[in-house]
Every structure is written in C-alpha cells, then in structure tokens.
Design an enzyme around this catalytic site. Structure first.
Site, PDB file in Angstrom:
ATOM      1  N   SER A 248       0.812  -1.211   0.000  1.00 40.44           N
ATOM      2  CA  SER A 248       0.000   0.000   0.000  1.00 40.44           C
ATOM      3  C   SER A 248       0.855   1.275   0.000  1.00 40.44           C
ATOM      4  O   SER A 248       1.703   1.420  -0.860  1.00 40.44           O
ATOM      5  CB  SER A 248      -0.934  -0.059   1.215  1.00 40.44           C
ATOM      6  N   HIS A 390      -7.607  -5.560   0.066  1.00 41.17           N
ATOM      7  CA  HIS A 390      -6.352  -4.829   0.242  1.00 41.17           C
ATOM      8  C   HIS A 390      -5.612  -5.380   1.465  1.00 41.17           C
ATOM      9  O   HIS A 390      -6.006  -5.135   2.599  1.00 41.17           O
ATOM     10  CB  HIS A 390      -6.763  -3.370   0.470  1.00 41.17           C
TER      11      HIS A 390
HETATM   12  C1  GCU Z   1      -5.425   4.777   1.691  1.00 41.18           C
HETATM   13  C2  GCU Z   1      -4.830   5.540   0.527  1.00 41.18           C
HETATM   14  C3  GCU Z   1      -4.002   4.656  -0.391  1.00 41.18           C
HETATM   15  C4  GCU Z   1      -2.989   3.891   0.409  1.00 41.18           C
HETATM   16  C5  GCU Z   1      -3.663   3.170   1.558  1.00 41.18           C
HETATM   17  C6  GCU Z   1      -2.703   2.481   2.535  1.00 41.18           C
HETATM   18  O1  GCU Z   1      -6.384   3.895   1.220  1.00 41.18           O
HETATM   19  O2  GCU Z   1      -5.881   6.172  -0.146  1.00 41.18           O
HETATM   20  O3  GCU Z   1      -3.357   5.407  -1.376  1.00 41.18           O
HETATM   21  O4  GCU Z   1      -2.277   3.003  -0.421  1.00 41.18           O
HETATM   22  O5  GCU Z   1      -4.394   4.088   2.345  1.00 41.18           O
HETATM   23  O6  GCU Z   1      -1.561   2.818   2.627  1.00 41.18           O
HETATM   24  O7  GCU Z   1      -3.190   1.606   3.253  1.00 41.18           O
END
Ligand code: GCU
Length: 410
Positions: A248, A390
């Site tokens: 992420s 995710h």
């Molecule tokens: C949020 C953000 C993302 C990121 C994520 C994370 O969802 O919008 O861009 O990758 O956090 O780091 O968990």
C-alpha cells in the site's frame, strides 16, 4: 429538543463520509476516459531512446529527476552520522533462525533519531537473500515472538498484525527478512514534521520545504536504504539478492526506493495503487487529486499542482517501474481492492516493459489480466491479481519468494 445518541450520530456521519468517498471514485471501466501516457522512450528534447546505453545515460536520469521534482520530492542528501547497536540477539522458530534487533542511530549537529530494525536470518544458510519491508504498526505487532522489542511509536498490541508477516515460511524458504516501524522515520501525520528524520537535515517545519522537497514517502524510502546499508555489512547476507517490498503506501515507498537505490536487486509492490504502481491518468479508484487532498504529507508540494489536470504531469507511474529495469519487479493487486485500480497497476507494468525490452527481456503483452490467483510472469516482470481485499497474504509472499528464486542469480 431530544438528544441524538452519540453512537447514532457518529454512525450517521461515518456512513455519509463513506458514501461521499465512494461517490467521488469512478469504478466504471467505460468512464475511465482516454489518455496519452508520456513516452518513457522519448527524451525531453524529443530524441528516441533505442539502446540501453541511451536509456541509462540520458533518459533514466531525466525521468528520475522528474519524479523527484514533481511527485515524491528530493530527500536531503547531507551526510548523517550513523551508528549500529545490537540490542538483542537470539534463536527463533525452534532454532531455525537467528533473530537480531539493531538500533540504528542517526545524528547530525542538530538532531538524533533512532530506528529499530528487527531481522530474522535463516540458520545454516551461507548467504541469504533478504527482504527489506517496513511495517505499519510496530515491530512487535508483526510476530508473537515475545523477545521482539516494541517500536518506540507503536500504539498497537503485540502480535496485532501477524497475518501479514509469515516469518517462519520466509525463513524456511532460506530468506532473511528485515522490518522496521515506518513511524521511526516519519510519523504518518501532516502536522508532525518535527517527529520525522527531517530535523536531522535542519528541516523542522512545513514552511521550510521547497516545492520539490521530499516528505513522508521520500523519507520512508530513505529508511529502507538505511536498513540496506546495515545489511550490506553482514557476511551472511547476499548483496546480489536484496529485495525491497512494501504494501500500500509502503508499496509506493518500495517502488520509489527501488527506483532510486540500484543496490536493491528486486522490488515488490503489494497493492500500491495510486501514485504507486497504478497509472495516474486513468480515472479509476483513487486519483492524484484525491490522494493529495487526503495525504498531503506523502508527496512533495508540487504534486498538488496536478490535482486539477493530471495530464499535465510530466511522468506517469509506468515510468517509475521502468526506472527499476532491468531488475526484477513484481506488482501485485487484489480483486476487491478497486480503490488501488488493479487494472491500472497491470497496464503500468505492461507499459514499463518497453524499457525492459531494451535489455532483451520478454515483457507482458496484451490487454488481458492474468486469471485471478495465477501468476503472469514474463522476463523480469511479475504480476498477479489474487482474490480478496487490500492486504498482504501468504499467497503474495509465496509468489515473491518463488519469483525471487527464479530471477535473482545466486
Ligand atoms: C489509503 C490511501 C491509499 C494507500 C492506503 C494504505 O487507502 O488512499 O493510497 O495506499 O491508504 O496505505 O493503506
């Protein structure tokens, strides 16, 4: 007037927040719109790049600079004094691994800052490949190993996030793994520049940042490189098989780190999404404008100037991946992680292939995704999209290990 119970009010507010959030994002492929990607193989003065020599001498430095100046910002380059101190060492996983906890102290004239690295190394392996991967919640949250020291800024309970860290499998595969809490380097909040590594370089406040000074992602990437500095002093770590991996926002970090630091032999982006692996010009899921509004402390200030018109950005994310060429790179998506635009991540890797091709490597072709849960590996480019949300799963880790075993020369 009757009182509305607080929990109902907050449920209502968060629900309206969720709706507003969801409404802003496009999840309809037919509404992505048309876009033209900047050509990784045309120099700023319009010359075609047809050889790896020209890529390395002319175009690669141009693109690197464009990312520094417009997206992630420049990390101050002043030399910082660094000391390593082993705080703890012992056996782990029934004697299969050696655990070492190293405190890295950075000091300059004005500031001292410490980072704590947790390192597991397989025993009986003469030179292990190694993953360097920052964690979100603190070293002690990644394992139920009671000897692991809690990271200084962690507020989570021990073993809170073990599912993302299958250490024993990693060790059993003969790999070492080093992690650190990303807050050690940059507290993940806008108003906390004082609680980051920047004061080491004499920067204490947002007002002191230039338009192209790095912020959080630049700093986390810097942190990964500092861990590598330490690892490269270790005889039992294989210099030629070092991998930076992140999930992420830390996947964005891994890509930016690997793009700059060629000592990393392989780079893994796990669900890195917008401003990571995903193409910025695709209007799908999170957008540049959206990320800049939610997380203005991740990127350099100039990145904000593209909020209204992303097509004005002189780069797109396929060129970030291209900076890693010809080294192996792995981009992984998750089916339900639409916010990160899985298809945009795939297309970006495919486009980066044009630079890998300069090295005579096979590359991804066509518009089709891999089937869910299957590997799409061509040359030094690896991709998969797995089921689920995710996250980082065992399947992800197993894929990275297998890919590294195939692609990194011993
Ligand atoms: C949020 C953000 C993302 C990121 C994520 C994370 O969802 O919008 O861009 O990758 O956090 O780091 O968990």
């Amino acid at each position: 007037m009757k009182y509305i119970p607080i929990f109902l009010l907050s449920a209502f507010l968060s629900l309206t927040g969720v709706i507003a959030y969801a409404q802003e994002a496009n999840y309809d492929e037919s509404k992505v719109g048309s876009y033209t990607l900047p050509d990784a193989l045309t120099t700023l003065d319009g010359r075609k790049v047809a050889s790896k020599k020209m890529w390395e001498k002319v175009r690669r430095p141009e693109i690197l600079k464009l990312f520094e100046d417009n997206v992630y910002g420049i990390m101050p380059r002043a030399k910082i004094k660094t000391c390593y101190r082993i705080l703890e060492e012992g056996e782990a996983f029934g004697g299969k691994a050696l655990r070492r906890q190293v405190e890295i102290t950075f000091s300059s004239k004005v500031q001292t800052r410490k980072m704590l690295v947790l390192l597991y190394m397989p025993k009986g392996v003469r030179k292990s490949p190694v993953f360097v991967s920052p964690n979100f919640q603190g070293n002690a949250t990644t394992t139920d190993d009671p000897s692991v020291i809690a990271s200084q800024f962690s507020t989570f309970e021990r073993a809170h996030q073990t599912s993302r860290w299958p250490y024993e499998c990693i060790i059993d595969s003969g790999f070492a793994v080093a992690t650190f809490h990303y807050f050690d380097i940059y507290f993940d909040k806008d108003d906390k520049l004082s609680e980051t590594v920047y004061p080491l370089f004499g920067i204490n406040d947002n007002s002191e940042l230039k338009d192209n000074t790095g912020k959080a992602i630049a700093a986390w990437a810097w942190g990964c490189s500092r861990v590598l500095d330490y690892l490269l002093t270790q005889k039992n770590i294989d210099k030629r098989r070092t991998i930076v991996m992140g999930h992420s926002r830390l996947g964005k970090t891994a890509l930016w780190c690997g793009a700059q630091d060629k000592r990393f032999a392989m780079v893994v982006s796990n669900n890195s999404g917008c401003s990571g692996a995903a193409l910025s010009r695709r209007n799908y899921g999170e957008t540049v404008s959206r990320i800049n509004k939610s997380f203005p402390w991740w990127f350099c200030n100039r990145y904000q100037s593209y909020n209204a018109d992303v097509s004005a950005l002189p780069v797109d994310q396929h060129e970030l991946i291209a900076l890693i060429a010809p080294r192996p790179v792995y981009v992984a998506s998750a089916q339900e992680d639409r916010w990160a635009d899985p298809y945009g991540e795939f297309l970006s890797l495919r486009e980066a292939g044009k630079v890998y091709a300069l090295y005579g490597l096979e590359t991804l072709q066509g518009n089709a995704f891999s089937s869910i849960g299957e590997h799409l590996w061509k040359g030094n480019c690896g991709y998969h999209i797995r089921t689920g949300v995710h996250d980082v799963t065992d399947f992800d880790w197993q894929s990275y290990i297998e890919f590294a075993n195939r692609h990194l020369k011993q």
